[in-house]
Design a protein around this motif. Sequence first.
Motif, short mmCIF file in Angstrom:
data_model
loop_
_atom_site.label_atom_id
_atom_site.label_comp_id
_atom_site.label_asym_id
_atom_site.label_seq_id
_atom_site.Cartn_x
_atom_site.Cartn_y
_atom_site.Cartn_z
N SER A 461 29.85 -55.12 28.73
CA SER A 461 29.60 -55.11 27.29
C SER A 461 29.23 -56.46 26.72
CB SER A 461 30.84 -54.59 26.55
OG SER A 461 31.95 -55.43 26.83
N SER A 462 29.62 -57.56 27.40
CA SER A 462 29.40 -58.90 26.85
C SER A 462 29.44 -59.91 27.97
CB SER A 462 30.46 -59.23 25.80
OG SER A 462 31.77 -59.09 26.35
N ASP A 485 43.93 -58.10 27.81
CA ASP A 485 44.60 -56.86 28.19
C ASP A 485 43.78 -56.04 29.17
OD1 ASP A 485 46.88 -57.33 26.65
OD2 ASP A 485 45.94 -56.48 24.85
N GLU A 486 42.45 -56.15 29.07
CA GLU A 486 41.57 -55.42 29.98
C GLU A 486 41.04 -56.37 31.06
OE1 GLU A 486 41.33 -52.29 29.84
OE2 GLU A 486 42.26 -51.95 27.88
N SER A 487 40.78 -55.84 32.21
CA SER A 487 40.23 -56.66 33.29
C SER A 487 38.90 -57.28 32.88
CB SER A 487 40.04 -55.81 34.55
OG SER A 487 41.26 -55.33 35.03
N GLN A 488 38.60 -58.41 33.46
CA GLN A 488 37.37 -59.14 33.18
C GLN A 488 36.63 -59.39 34.49
OE1 GLN A 488 36.90 -62.55 30.21
NE2 GLN A 488 37.24 -63.68 32.09
N LEU A 624 37.00 -59.25 40.07
CA LEU A 624 37.55 -58.50 38.94
C LEU A 624 38.95 -59.04 38.70
CD1 LEU A 624 37.05 -56.23 36.90
CD2 LEU A 624 38.10 -54.65 38.52
N ARG A 625 39.14 -59.69 37.57
CA ARG A 625 40.35 -60.47 37.30
C ARG A 625 41.25 -59.75 36.30
NH1 ARG A 625 40.14 -66.50 34.64
NH2 ARG A 625 42.31 -67.15 34.98
N GLY A 652 32.67 -59.01 29.82
CA GLY A 652 33.55 -57.98 29.29
C GLY A 652 33.27 -56.65 29.96
N VAL A 653 34.32 -55.92 30.29
CA VAL A 653 34.20 -54.64 31.00
C VAL A 653 34.64 -53.51 30.07
CG1 VAL A 653 35.02 -53.28 32.95
CG2 VAL A 653 34.59 -55.73 33.23
N VAL A 654 33.80 -52.48 29.95
CA VAL A 654 34.17 -51.30 29.17
C VAL A 654 35.23 -50.53 29.96
CG1 VAL A 654 33.36 -49.13 28.18
CG2 VAL A 654 31.89 -51.16 28.13
#
Length: 690
Positions: A461-462, A485-488, A624-625, A652-654
């Motif tokens: 996404s970014s 909070d979400e993986s990056q 993937l962190r 950024g990952v959806v």
Amino acid sequence: MKRKAEEDPGQQSVTKKVAVEANGSRRFREGLLEQVDEYHKEYDASQPYKHGVIRGLLEPELLRKVRAEIQQNLSFTPKETDIYRIHQSGDLANLDGLDNSSLKLLPSLLALRDALYSPSFRGFLSSVTGAGPLSGKKTDMAINIYTPGCHLLCHDDVIGSRRVSYILYLTDPDRPWKPEWGGALRLYPTIVHEAEDGEKVKLPSPDSSVSIPPAFNQLSFFAVQPGESFHDVEEVYAHKSGSEEDVDESRVRMAISGWYHIPQEGEDGYVKGLEESLAERSSLQQLQSSGDQFNRPLLGMQTYQTVDNEEPESTAAVGTSRQSAQDEAPLSEDDLEFLLKYIAPTYLTPDTLESVSDTFFDECSICLGKFLSKRFSDSLKDYIIEQESQGLASTAHDIEHRTAWQVASPPHKHRFLYQQSFGANLKDEVEHSPIQDLLRTLLPSEAFRKWLQLATGMTLSSYDLCARRFRRGKDYTLATGYTGDESQLEIILAITSSRGWGGDDDLVAEEDTPSGEQSNGGKNGQAKDTTTTLENDAGEPSFGGYVAYMAGDDPDDESDDGAGSDGVEVPLDPSTGARASRPSGQKRKSDKADPAVYKATAEDEDDGVLFSMPACWNTLGIVLRDKGVMRFVKYVSQQAPGDRWDIVGEFGVVPDDDQEGGSDKARGVDIEHEESETEIESSEDDDGDP
């Protein structure tokens, strides 16, 4: 050496009582303790913050005996974290715990310890610094040895009840230390910033302003001040090839370093609750303060647009699962034509992309050798070699005014040169270069976004991009944890052109590695064993420069305080190849440990390294962190064969609702799951159609 029996741990040593009460003052240079006013004036006028230097502190004969006892009777442990590399002894404050036979081997060291913490010298130092009463009950000291390659990076020493820091040098008295050997104590001036809420924030300048070289029987000291007492220890430099000096044996920076603490309960000057309040002002809290807004480079995620600069109609257009990302966002002919200008053709074929995606889906990290096309990588290498041949100015101010580079700061977090693809620090007048081609053209493109989605199965996404140059003898990043909070998704495009780093010979030697071989020196993603000493296999100090992802404390465990200010322990040395070190089936324990305790990792132990990658050429690492995972780039030694170069990207990952737990974080490189990474290498040596 043996400790005394446990049945009498509180028994005070008679030797200590006599030394402290009767012999403390006579150990010092005659007349020193009467020179309070002279040293106080020097201390009060010093810059960039108040500090003092006393030459000829003690009886020279006493220190000669101390050196001999250390060399003959003590052993040292090599220790390495993101912030330092040293050899360290045990805690000298606990000498009284030794049995009598061991104490007989260290009489001079015991006398020195007691003299430094004697009432007379503590009173002298308190008056010189104006720091207030100093504890004689809580002693805190150790012997540190710096050999070539050893260093300690920028920090302020603010931990708990520390009040005054000191270093007493025990270098070779018969061969005076030369400033060009390094090893100096360097002090950093601070710059005052005003935060958005009006708070005044002091941060260290990128460059030190005072350098104090080691000298036998010299004491350097300063009051510990939050946000003020920033300092480092310059790397001890190895002798240059061809110089008259054939060996580094004389370049041994031996010193006793430690702290004087605030008075403890029962001592004069004790204040109830003061130690607890000081603990709240530790360096760890400062790293998380409002000063973060003054970090450079500033992070700034850019939202992806479609080719016609309109937002995608829905996330489903590029897929919300691995399968849909591959099926619904294929590379068009225009995409392929564009990507072929930069990426090796092998990585654009369906078979290779499927293999990469399958591996990444299973392991959440991967390294791709010979990633850039030969034509583009050749032009990039020529550019980097030319840049390094031109040299750089020595100060951050001059670099920023004369070149396209900015200097990352503050140095108690990181220091390196950087260029960004956008933002206030981007210079529009930057001349065209292959670095800018990557930053502004390839990596932000919709075509590369599609490729990365196909390679990872992630919906992106970014993005945020940054080109970095780590100078020899200067640059690094200290360990920081990911807090999202979400993986990056993160990429590291390694573009260090120089050879001989120790890992690149095994990882990606573009001219020498036969097609199809695993470029990390092993098969099926298994890297060769790493060394557990401060030296590489050739007997030379390792050069650093590797990037490492390491398990931090469990982000959901509120009882853990995170990494200690002593740094994140690393195995010695993970720079021999990209790898993930967790044994199969083994999970990371979240047991809280003392951050000040370090040890070399045995072969059968979990060393906490989730992914590491040496300075090398034309290799793309993808990770993937997850939340809590720490990342750093180890300080680049002055002995390194060149500067370390890379381009890093954060994406950024959806979130994937189909994944367990409703998020990609269930798959990330985290502190609870077993992961490893595999390497794939392009078999193309020249440009062509996929």
